[in-house]
Write an enzyme that holds these catalytic residues in place. Structure first.
Site, PDB file in Angstrom:
ATOM      1  N   ASP A   1     -12.628  -5.177  -2.123  1.00  0.00           N
ATOM      2  CA  ASP A   1     -13.551  -6.327  -2.011  1.00  0.00           C
ATOM      3  C   ASP A   1     -14.861  -5.817  -1.430  1.00  0.00           C
ATOM      4  OD1 ASP A   1     -11.444  -6.459   0.480  1.00  0.00           O
ATOM      5  OD2 ASP A   1     -13.492  -6.757   1.134  1.00  0.00           O
TER       6      ASP A   1
ATOM      7  N   GLU B   1       0.812  -1.221   0.000  1.00  0.00           N
ATOM      8  CA  GLU B   1       0.000   0.000   0.000  1.00  0.00           C
ATOM      9  C   GLU B   1       0.848   1.275   0.000  1.00  0.00           C
ATOM     10  OE1 GLU B   1      -3.964  -1.761   2.240  1.00  0.00           O
ATOM     11  OE2 GLU B   1      -2.281  -1.167   3.465  1.00  0.00           O
TER      12      GLU B   1
HETATM   13  N1  ADE Z   1      -9.587  -4.115   4.199  1.00  0.00           N
HETATM   14  C1  ADE Z   1      -9.827  -4.508   2.938  1.00  0.00           C
HETATM   15  N2  ADE Z   1     -10.876  -5.353   2.893  1.00  0.00           N
HETATM   16  C2  ADE Z   1     -11.298  -5.499   4.166  1.00  0.00           C
HETATM   17  C3  ADE Z   1     -12.325  -6.261   4.765  1.00  0.00           C
HETATM   18  N3  ADE Z   1     -13.122  -7.036   4.026  1.00  0.00           N
HETATM   19  N4  ADE Z   1     -12.474  -6.189   6.115  1.00  0.00           N
HETATM   20  C4  ADE Z   1     -11.649  -5.416   6.857  1.00  0.00           C
HETATM   21  N5  ADE Z   1     -10.658  -4.686   6.336  1.00  0.00           N
HETATM   22  C5  ADE Z   1     -10.478  -4.715   5.002  1.00  0.00           C
END
Ligand code: ADE
Length: 247
Positions: free
Chosen positions: A215, A13
């Site tokens: 996601d 990142e």
């Molecule tokens: N960072 C990226 N995706 C995430 C998720 N599904 N839950 C918590 N932190 C995240």
């Protein structure tokens, strides 16, 4: 103005930011972390990998504030989309942040930070507006028609609103649904932002959080997150920050 701190939870990142630092940056090792101090596109800054989670983010924020005279802190990285409008590839800039796993009931209200008397921490409006505009410009530039006049990807969106933070990687549909029901305004979920925000609030240091959606916090989150981290994550932050810091 003092230094800008830029923090991320995973190497991918912040990798492009570290690579773009102007020559002469120095590394200071404190509490098992490397703090890269120098200039980035001409702006004095300190860049550090916090590692994942609220404690790691809070510790890293405390160190940059106390050791490196920072005047602003930016946390950047990935997040899981919660709100129906927030899709993979979108950017979320926090207007405020809260800790979805804070629950000291019956002593305090759910989500209230005990003895601070508040649930949310407001991000710096000026810095957040700059990031929002920078993200829109970056997305517009990335989506410009290619040589054959066609773009293949649906244009990502930039959102501004509430980010929910907790020490949980949300990867089950029912967990995500429960969060959506409990926090209908939350745009996305991640694991560091509101912890860094609480530390900055307590020190009186302005902060901002910018997240790219990797996601949808569902059963596919692990696969989506991993693919996004490897292939896309690094491009966004550097692409958005470069024109902002150069101007
Ligand atoms: N960072 C990226 N995706 C995430 C998720 N599904 N839950 C918590 N932190 C995240």
């Amino acid at each position: 103005m003092g230094r800008l701190a830029i923090l991320g939870a995973l190497h991918e990142e912040i990798a492009d930011l570290l690579a773009a630092m102007d020559p002469g940056a120095t590394i200071h090792r404190i509490a098992m972390r490397d703090f890269h101090v120098g200039t980035l596109w001409g702006t004095p800054c300190v860049i550090a990998l916090s590692r994942i989670g609220k404690v790691a983010a809070a510790a890293t924020a405390s160190i940059v504030i106390q050791e490196f005279q920072v005047s602003r802190v930016l946390f950047t990285g990935l997040a899981g989309g919660l709100h129906a409008d927030v899709d993979v590839g979108d950017v979320v800039v926090a207007s405020s942040l809260m800790q979805h796993d804070m629950d000291a009931r019956p002593l305090f209200d759910q989500h209230e930070i005990p003895l601070l008397g508040r649930v949310c921490f407001d991000a710096d409006a000026g810095l957040s507006a700059l990031l929002h505009d920078g993200a829109e410009q970056f997305i517009r530039a990335s989506g410009e028609p290619s040589a054959n006049g066609r773009t293949t990807l649906a244009a990502p969106k930039v959102h501004r609103g509430l980010i929910a933070t907790g020490d949980v990687f949300v990867s089950h549909n029912d967990e995500a649904q429960a969060l959506r029901k409990r926090l209908p305004d939350a745009l996305c979920v991640e694991m560091e932002g509101a912890a860094m925000a609480q530390v900055c609030y307590e020190f009186g240091i302005p902060f901002a959080v910018m997240r790219v959606i990797s996601d949808r916090a569902d059963h596919a989150a692990k696969m989506d997150f991993t693919a996004f981290l490897q292939n896309v994550a690094r491009v966004y932050t550097a692409g958005i920050l470069e024109p902002l810091l150069k101007s």
